[in-house]
Design a protein around this motif. Structure first.
Motif, mmCIF file in Angstrom:
data_model
loop_
_atom_site.group_PDB
_atom_site.id
_atom_site.type_symbol
_atom_site.label_atom_id
_atom_site.label_comp_id
_atom_site.label_asym_id
_atom_site.label_seq_id
_atom_site.Cartn_x
_atom_site.Cartn_y
_atom_site.Cartn_z
ATOM 1 N N SER A 70 0.842 -1.204 0.000
ATOM 2 C CA SER A 70 0.000 0.000 0.000
ATOM 3 C C SER A 70 0.878 1.255 0.000
ATOM 4 C CB SER A 70 -0.939 -0.003 1.203
ATOM 5 O OG SER A 70 -0.210 0.116 2.409
ATOM 6 N N LEU A 82 -3.883 -9.548 -0.129
ATOM 7 C CA LEU A 82 -5.160 -9.495 0.584
ATOM 8 C C LEU A 82 -5.931 -10.801 0.405
ATOM 9 C CD1 LEU A 82 -6.191 -5.819 -0.216
ATOM 10 C CD2 LEU A 82 -5.726 -6.749 2.049
ATOM 11 N N ARG A 136 -8.699 -11.618 3.253
ATOM 12 C CA ARG A 136 -9.457 -10.364 3.356
ATOM 13 C C ARG A 136 -10.093 -10.069 2.001
ATOM 14 N NH1 ARG A 136 -4.735 -6.964 6.162
ATOM 15 N NH2 ARG A 136 -6.030 -5.177 5.565
ATOM 16 N N GLU A 182 -12.998 -9.028 0.966
ATOM 17 C CA GLU A 182 -13.732 -7.785 0.690
ATOM 18 C C GLU A 182 -12.752 -6.675 0.333
ATOM 19 O OE1 GLU A 182 -16.928 -7.041 0.194
ATOM 20 O OE2 GLU A 182 -17.055 -9.209 0.226
ATOM 21 N N ASN A 183 -11.672 -6.596 1.105
ATOM 22 C CA ASN A 183 -10.652 -5.586 0.810
ATOM 23 C C ASN A 183 -10.020 -5.851 -0.553
ATOM 24 O OD1 ASN A 183 -11.337 -5.279 3.431
ATOM 25 N ND2 ASN A 183 -9.258 -5.178 4.248
ATOM 26 N N VAL A 206 -12.019 -4.493 -3.376
ATOM 27 C CA VAL A 206 -11.871 -3.035 -3.585
ATOM 28 C C VAL A 206 -10.622 -2.755 -4.406
ATOM 29 C CG1 VAL A 206 -11.513 -0.820 -2.431
ATOM 30 C CG2 VAL A 206 -13.078 -2.498 -1.445
ATOM 31 N N THR A 255 -9.809 4.404 0.011
ATOM 32 C CA THR A 255 -9.628 2.964 0.205
ATOM 33 C C THR A 255 -8.242 2.677 0.736
ATOM 34 O OG1 THR A 255 -8.833 2.540 -2.002
ATOM 35 C CG2 THR A 255 -11.183 2.428 -1.686
ATOM 36 N N MET A 294 -8.469 3.242 4.278
ATOM 37 C CA MET A 294 -9.340 2.289 4.939
ATOM 38 C C MET A 294 -8.684 0.926 5.123
ATOM 39 S SD MET A 294 -12.761 3.232 2.874
ATOM 40 C CE MET A 294 -13.608 1.703 3.159
ATOM 41 N N TRP A 295 -7.954 0.506 4.093
ATOM 42 C CA TRP A 295 -7.536 -0.882 4.104
ATOM 43 C C TRP A 295 -6.065 -1.110 4.380
ATOM 44 C CZ3 TRP A 295 -11.918 -2.695 4.794
ATOM 45 C CH2 TRP A 295 -13.035 -2.356 4.025
ATOM 46 N N GLU A 314 -5.286 -2.068 8.131
ATOM 47 C CA GLU A 314 -6.312 -2.736 8.910
ATOM 48 C C GLU A 314 -5.859 -4.144 9.280
ATOM 49 O OE1 GLU A 314 -10.512 -2.292 7.656
ATOM 50 O OE2 GLU A 314 -10.410 -4.448 7.631
ATOM 51 N N ARG A 346 -5.983 -8.129 10.164
ATOM 52 C CA ARG A 346 -6.768 -9.184 9.553
ATOM 53 C C ARG A 346 -7.958 -9.530 10.449
ATOM 54 N NH1 ARG A 346 -3.018 -12.607 9.331
ATOM 55 N NH2 ARG A 346 -3.661 -13.969 11.009
#
Lengths: 401, 234
Positions: free
Chosen positions: A343, A366, A371, A373-374, A377, B8, B11-12, B15, B17
């Motif tokens: 990221s 991810l 994860r 759902e992430n 995105v 996003t 947000m991610w 985060e 797990r």
């Protein structure tokens, strides 16, 4: 019209054989992408009213700028603006930064010496007497910057690059971050060095090698070592003054080029691993990290890439290091850490060449972490930005398309 | 509408797990393949995306049209060390002026026109610089960046000679001439590209042809090329 037919056809054929087409397209694309940063999002409507006013102001400023008599650039040493800058020597363990009034800067690496030979309204003449410096010249309509290093002259328009000169061995290195320079000197006549290329030249006997830097990170383990073109100079260790760390540094590079990662790491340790990571150009430190990873020394790899992030913060190199750190985290199955690095890599350089890979690896990590759902995105974002990218099929799979 | 990408990221990115780790094989291992799907947008949709400043649209635009722009630049400028700057300038201007393009069919001619006017500025600036009493310090350095290996010497010489003749022409005449004879445009297209009347375009081309011939006849190789063209025509 037909009278000019033959000449037109021959002219076009000869133009078609110019070998710089791909280079020009790539370079201009990179510069255009930089210009796009922050532009390719819809502008708020109030700007439609304000823009003409800004335009008029800008036009007035341009007119004033054009008719105003130009003065030579101002030069100052960062942190000591009252000092006249003529000769600069950086301390052994620190850097000195020379600022120019047009926004250009020269960051003199530790234990290096630099002399300002002259400044003009268009640029400056700077001599790197020894050591290394990172140069960032602001591109303007008329710029004329020349950096000399021993018998070499580096002509600059607007660019960022790392310059190294060792007067004992007569070795020059020019490693480009972006833009184009041309190098004159023994064995070189206006040799162009463009983004992601690195020129190594030796004054005595005159020789030079041009490398293409960088490789896709999905093949990091071997690519950066094996993809380099074989150097015309197979024995870099024959240069004089073997006690100098820079010569030992060439030795690790030589072994790395041969694919001997363990031997290269031993040589790098002898030369002083920390010294290398804190003094070498960005591309070399990234490669040193690759070599360490290949030699199963993840701690050293991490040290090298963290050094890149610390020394070249805010550059594409820092983002490349983040991507590699993500791969390293995946090696030790620390998926959360990998996600964090990917990221960072995307956030820091959203338009860089590595962005598709970083985004793809982020999505992949991810998914590995469960994860989903992430991951969806990120997959949607991937398809929006890189519809035909290498991970587009994977992104569609994540989205169930 | 979903969250913006920057949101996003926030947000991610960090985060922790929340779900047990999936034991399925990674998606990339299943489907990391290179695709050859062409970019599906038509010029209409592309124009709409450009004007809406949609992410990625401008780089698609660049990828689609940059080779053409560079080809036009090469023909009007000849081999030149500022081609990259010019190419980047053309697209920077396109970025500023895209709202003026109403019809997708006009996209390519509009870009060609931008290319020609951007080239014209540089050529005129060079002319002005050459008139300065101090001369141009870079003139000697502004050599043709010839490839150094496989290209035939004759072709390199031809490029140098044609460029020298073109450099001697009036800038507007040169542009009209190169668009007509090297880019192969119709007279009406030349006039439209250069934003001039058809009769002006004809006059400029005729003047450039006469001057080109006069200068080319002084050189044996160029004279030969012209003669071949005449024979072909007859």
């Amino acid at each position: 019209m037909s009278e000019f037919r033959t000449i037109g056809q021959r002219y076009e054929k000869a133009l078609g054989k110019q070998r710089d087409t791909r280079n020009i397209l790539t370079q201009a694309r990179a510069r255009f992408a930089e210009k796009l940063h922050g532009v390719d999002t819809p502008a708020p409507s109030r700007w439609r009213v304000a823009l003409p006013a800004f335009g008029l102001l800008a036009a007035a400023a341009v007119v004033a700028f054009l008719v105003w008599p130009e003065a030579p650039l101002g030069v100052s040493l960062r942190g000591q603006p009252q000092l006249a800058v003529d000769f600069v020597q950086a301390p052994a363990t620190g850097e000195e930064v020379v600022d120019f009034s047009d926004g250009s800067e020269v960051r003199l690496r530790g234990n290096s010496q630099l002399r300002i030979l002259g400044v003009t309204p268009e640029g400056a003449q700077v001599s790197l007497e020894r050591g290394a410096a990172h140069v960032a010249v602001v591109h303007r309509r008329a710029t004329k910057w020349v950096f000399s290093a021993g018998p070499y002259r580096v002509h600059v328009v607007g660019t960022q690059f790392e310059l190294q000169w060792n007067p004992e061995t007569g070795a020059l290195e020019v490693e480009m971050d972006e833009g184009i320079v041309e190098v004159d000197g023994p064995g070189l006549a206006r040799q162009r060095v463009t983004s992601r290329q690195k020129l190594e030249a030796f004054a005595q006997p005159a020789s030079a090698s041009l490398y293409l830097e960088g490789a896709p990170a999905d093949s990091i383990e071997t690519a950066s070592v094996t993809r380099r073109r074989p150097s015309a100079r197979k024995e870099p260790a024959t240069v004089a003054a073997p006690e100098k760390p820079v010569v030992l540094g060439a030795s690790w590079r030589y072994l790395a080029d041969k694919g001997d990662a363990v031997g290269a790491m031993n040589a790098a340790e002898q030369a002083g691993f920390a010294w290398l990571t804190n003094s070498m150009p960005r591309g070399d430190v990234l490669v040193l990290g690759d070599v360490a990873r290949k030699a199963k020394q993840p701690a050293r790899a991490m040290e090298a890439w963290l050094a890149v992030r610390a020394r070249f913060a805010g550059t594409v190199g820092a983002s490349e290091a983040a991507l590699r750190l993500g791969h390293l985290a995946e090696d030790r199955r620390d998926i959360d850490e990998a996600v964090r690095w990917y990221s960072e890599a995307v956030r820091e350089a959203p338009n860089a060449a590595t962005a598709p890979e970083a985004l793809g690896d982020w999505m992949d990590a991810l998914v590995r972490a469960g994860r989903t759902e992430n991951a969806r995105v990120i997959a949607a974002e991937y398809l929006k930005r890189f519809k035909n990218g290498p991970d587009a099929a994977a992104a569609r799979a994540v989205l169930g398309k | 509408m979903g969250p913006r990408f920057s949101q996003t990221l926030e947000m991610w990115a960090f985060e922790p797990r929340r779900e047990p780790r999936d034991t399925r094989p990674p998606v990339a291992a299943l489907a990391r393949t290179s695709l050859t799907v062409p970019f599906p947008q038509t010029d209409d949709r592309l124009l709409e995306s450009l004007r809406a400043r949609r992410p990625g649209a401008w780089l698609h635009f660049y990828d689609a049209f940059a080779p053409y722009v560079l080809s036009v630049l090469r023909k009007v400028m000849g081999p030149d060390r500022e081609l990259e700057d010019l190419l980047q300038d053309v697209f920077a201007r396109a970025l500023e002026g895209i709202d003026r393009v109403r019809d997708a069919e006009k996209l390519k001619p509009w870009l060609r026109s931008l290319t020609v006017f951007t080239s014209r500025e540089l050529l005129r600036r060079r002319k002005w610089r050459s008139w300065l009493p101090l001369g141009d310090a870079d003139a000697e350095e502004d050599v043709i960046p010839y490839p150094t290996t496989t290209d035939a010497l004759e072709e390199r010489l031809l490029l140098r000679k044609v460029k020298a003749v073109l450099d001697a022409l009036n800038v507007d005449d040169r542009l009209a001439f190169t668009l007509r004879h090297f880019e192969g445009l119709e007279l009406t297209e030349v006039a439209e590209t250069m934003k001039m009347s058809l009769s002006t375009a004809k006059r400029r081309i005729a003047r450039a042809e006469a001057e080109f011939k006069r200068r080319a006849h002084a050189d044996r190789d160029l004279r030969g090329c012209l003669a071949e063209g005449t024979e072909f025509a007859s």
